[in-house]
Design a protein around this motif. Sequence first.
Motif, short mmCIF file in Angstrom:
data_model
loop_
_atom_site.label_atom_id
_atom_site.label_comp_id
_atom_site.label_asym_id
_atom_site.label_seq_id
_atom_site.Cartn_x
_atom_site.Cartn_y
_atom_site.Cartn_z
N CYS A 68 0.71 -1.25 0.10
CA CYS A 68 0.03 -0.13 -0.01
C CYS A 68 0.97 1.33 0.02
O CYS A 68 0.50 2.18 -0.84
CB CYS A 68 -0.93 0.26 1.05
SG CYS A 68 -2.04 -1.29 1.38
N HIS A 73 -2.00 2.86 -2.60
CA HIS A 73 -3.44 2.66 -2.28
C HIS A 73 -3.86 3.81 -1.71
O HIS A 73 -3.41 4.74 -1.08
CB HIS A 73 -3.36 1.26 -1.67
CG HIS A 73 -4.59 0.59 -1.46
ND1 HIS A 73 -5.28 0.14 -0.48
CD2 HIS A 73 -5.48 0.64 -2.52
CE1 HIS A 73 -6.48 -0.36 -0.81
NE2 HIS A 73 -6.68 0.03 -1.95
N SER A 74 -5.48 3.87 -1.65
CA SER A 74 -6.20 4.65 -1.07
C SER A 74 -6.62 4.47 0.54
O SER A 74 -7.05 5.31 1.01
CB SER A 74 -7.52 4.79 -1.95
OG SER A 74 -8.25 3.41 -1.77
N CYS A 75 -5.83 3.29 0.89
CA CYS A 75 -5.94 3.21 2.35
C CYS A 75 -5.13 4.07 2.98
O CYS A 75 -4.32 4.81 2.74
CB CYS A 75 -5.62 1.69 2.70
SG CYS A 75 -4.08 1.32 2.57
N PRO A 76 -5.20 4.09 4.61
CA PRO A 76 -4.38 4.92 5.14
C PRO A 76 -2.86 4.82 4.99
O PRO A 76 -2.16 5.49 4.96
CB PRO A 76 -4.76 4.66 6.69
CG PRO A 76 -6.06 4.25 6.72
CD PRO A 76 -6.39 3.34 5.44
N ARG A 79 -1.58 6.58 1.86
CA ARG A 79 -1.85 7.81 1.91
C ARG A 79 -0.71 8.67 2.85
O ARG A 79 -0.40 9.88 2.56
CB ARG A 79 -3.30 8.18 2.34
CG ARG A 79 -4.23 8.25 1.35
CD ARG A 79 -5.59 8.90 1.73
NE ARG A 79 -6.00 8.34 3.09
CZ ARG A 79 -6.95 7.45 3.28
NH1 ARG A 79 -7.27 6.64 2.34
NH2 ARG A 79 -7.38 7.33 4.69
N TRP A 118 -4.10 -5.81 -2.84
CA TRP A 118 -3.29 -4.65 -2.20
C TRP A 118 -2.95 -5.22 -0.63
O TRP A 118 -3.69 -6.17 -0.20
CB TRP A 118 -4.14 -3.35 -1.60
CG TRP A 118 -4.51 -2.71 -3.11
CD1 TRP A 118 -5.63 -2.79 -3.88
CD2 TRP A 118 -3.42 -1.56 -3.54
NE1 TRP A 118 -5.53 -2.08 -5.19
CE2 TRP A 118 -3.91 -1.46 -4.97
CE3 TRP A 118 -2.15 -1.19 -2.92
CZ2 TRP A 118 -3.32 -0.43 -5.64
CZ3 TRP A 118 -1.61 -0.34 -4.09
CH2 TRP A 118 -2.23 0.12 -5.42
N CYS A 120 -3.26 -4.42 2.20
CA CYS A 120 -4.17 -4.26 3.38
C CYS A 120 -5.24 -5.21 3.05
O CYS A 120 -6.28 -5.38 4.17
CB CYS A 120 -4.74 -2.88 3.21
SG CYS A 120 -5.64 -2.44 1.70
N GLN A 121 -5.52 -5.96 1.75
CA GLN A 121 -6.44 -6.86 1.90
C GLN A 121 -5.76 -8.34 2.19
O GLN A 121 -6.60 -9.35 2.01
CB GLN A 121 -6.79 -6.83 0.28
CG GLN A 121 -7.24 -5.62 0.14
CD GLN A 121 -7.57 -5.56 -1.61
OE1 GLN A 121 -6.79 -6.11 -2.44
NE2 GLN A 121 -8.14 -4.47 -2.00
N LYS A 126 -9.29 -10.23 6.71
CA LYS A 126 -9.76 -10.20 5.37
C LYS A 126 -9.57 -11.39 4.51
O LYS A 126 -9.94 -11.25 3.38
CB LYS A 126 -9.17 -8.75 4.66
CG LYS A 126 -9.60 -7.73 5.54
CD LYS A 126 -9.40 -6.40 4.79
CE LYS A 126 -9.76 -5.03 5.80
NZ LYS A 126 -9.47 -3.85 5.12
#
Length: 141
Positions: A68, A73-76, A79, A118, A120-121, A126
């Motif tokens: 990520c 990626h768009s997760c924390p 960013r 990603w 985080c997945q 998850k």
Amino acid sequence: PMPPDQFTPAERSRVMRAVKSGDTTPELAVRQLVHALGYRFRLHRRDLPGQPDLVFPRLGKVIQVHGCFWHRHSCPAGRSTPATRRDYWDVKFARNVARDRANLRHLRRLGWSVLVVWECQTGAAKRAALQRRVERFLAEA
């Protein structure tokens, strides 16, 4: 003493050298899941754009496992940006994203189906959702 977020060039170099590009924890989690589903695959084929993480030649499919932070990626985690040398990091991340996009386009033009997973997945919480997603991707014609 230096604040912990500021490294000397030698320290920064040491830290960056320690960052792995292959056999990462998320990649190993995806490989284990796919193997348990009964699929066999090739790793990091150098003759394909971006050396995809998992390649299923018979199926014409590849799975890319992206961290990520590095691939934005768009997760924390995706960013966050280091506080020091922001200009350097902004350029580096933009290059990574552009390269990913170009590799994805090139793979698809060559006829490969691509699934991006990603980091985080891939966590334990998850795992069931990831398994369903991977099963669907590998089973579709």
